[in-house]
Motif scaffolding. Structure first.
Motif: not given
Length: 415
Positions: A31, A34, A36, A39, A42-45, A68, A74, A112
């Motif tokens: 996580g 990845l 913001l 990455c 493709f980025a995870l919150y 993400a 979104k 991801l």
């Protein structure tokens, strides 16, 4: 690399939603890789940024989680949204876009993990004849585990693994030359792998390792003829056939003053209809008329603007309903410009990429007017740019662009 399970549990409680196991694994293993800020693709919150999302299907409101982003969209997960499938939705600013993946959760996992690999400081590929045997050795030596036995597509032999012990991510594809790629932000585990297998380093200390043998070493085109024939080779292959009969189709008064560049253009492309019917409709010789020393050469498909050529002076004029303006471009440069723009109408594979020194190594580059042209005849790839930031690339082969992306280590944005 990952968030604590307690952080994920807190997010579940706040959203009043039980996260699917796939997404939990992503957050707890990679996580932070990845995030913001790290990455691009493709980025995870962060867990504290995860929020509930709603969607309406068959007049029923469904609840999911937004977790993400990809590009300007979104990304949200909905369980059992269509009554039988788990679905990933891409939420664009103005509307919903449904995904059509074979297995949305697994596809998400794949994208991801590859994004995380791309952002790690060290990576290498392992050369092997037997993927299963190599994977078994890696699992024994480095405690690699499967990401839910991911399968990219039905009947595909690709997958993803991770090692919490040495903080490494692994992707493999036995259909693509038995390819295994392993990445990490720490070098220790990869150094141990190098002792066991023959490897090719892809990145060290955040810097991409590029094999200079993959660069473009073709002779750079110098003359108009060389440039135009190079473009032909990319579009249609190397077997160029000249059609001298095309010139006889011009009226006698045009034949007397036609410039050499126009002769070569029509002799080369006369029977390539795609070139004549792209963004611009280019006039065929039999339809060309000479008026006051000028001919209509090309017309925008919408009919908004037209381009005329003064055949005696090789000057290009732009015309719309109210203006007739002399363009600051020589006719030979204009021809090359038109050829590049027409290609966007019939070349099936196109993408954009940031202009960089790394990219320049893979092309011969020349200027025509205010356009820079990028050409690699061997790879059958052509591109152009009007500024210092972005290059538009096109090819007839998706694999050609994929190979260039892989060889250069540069991220492409496909259309």
């Amino acid at each position: 690399m990952g968030y604590d399970e307690a952080e994920i549990s807190a997010a579940e409680n706040r959203c009043e939603y039980t996260f699917p196991n796939t997404i939990k694994i992503l957050f707890t293993t990679i996580g932070k890789e990845l995030g913001l800020t790290k990455c691009r693709s493709f980025a995870l919150y962060e867990p504290t940024q995860i929020k509930t999302a709603t969607a309406v299907w068959d007049l029923k409101e469904c609840i999911g989680i937004e977790f993400a982003v990809i590009a300007n969209a979104k990304v949200a997960y909905f369980e059992n949204l269509k009554g039988k499938d788990n679905v990933i939705l891409y939420i664009f600013p103005d509307d919903w876009m449904w995904s059509h993946f074979y297995d949305p959760e697994s596809d998400l996992m794949y994208r991801l993990v590859l994004a995380a690999q791309e952002n790690m400081h060290f990576s290498l590929s392992v050369k092997c004849r037997d993927v299963e045997k190599t994977l078994y050795t890696l699992m024994e030596q480095f405690d690699f585990m499967n990401f839910n036995s991911y399968k990219n597509m039905p009947e595909s032999n690709s997958g993803l693994m991770y090692s919490l012990k040495d903080h490494m991510l692994l992707s493999y594809d036995s259909d693509e030359k038995n390819k295994i790629v392993i990445a990490s932000n720490m070098n220790d585990g990869l150094m141990q792998i190098e002792k066991l297998f023959k490897v090719t380093w892809l990145k060290k200390n955040g810097a991409k390792i590029i094999d200079e043998k993959l660069y473009c070493y073709e002779s750079s085109p110098q003359t108009f003829s060389e440039k135009m024939l190079g473009i032909y080779n990319v579009y249609f292959g190397k077997n160029v056939k000249f059609y001298s009969e095309a010139l006889s189709k011009f009226s006698v008064d045009i034949q007397k003053i036609i410039p050499e560049e126009m002769k070569l253009f029509y002799e080369t492309f006369y029977y390539k209809n795609a070139v004549f019917e792209g963004m611009y409709d280019i006039v065929k010789p039999q339809n060309m008329r000479l008026v006051d020393g000028k001919v209509l050469f090309a017309e925008e498909q919408q009919g908004v603007c037209k381009y005329f050529v003064d055949l005696e002076n090789n000057v290009v004029y732009y015309s719309d309903d109210s203006n007739f303006i002399c363009e600051q471009i020589h006719f030979d440069d204009f021809l090359l410009y038109i050829l590049l723009i027409q290609g966007t109408g019939f070349m099936p594979e196109q993408c954009e990429v940031s202009r960089s020194e790394e990219l320049m190594h893979f092309f011969n580059v020349f200027s025509t007017g205010d356009m820079k042209v990028y050409i690699n005849v061997k790879r059958r790839i052509l591109g152009y740019s009007f500024d210092e930031n972005t290059v538009h690339l096109m090819s007839k082969s998706e694999s050609a662009l994929d190979k260039l992306e892989q060889d250069s280590g540069i991220l492409f944005e496909y259309f």
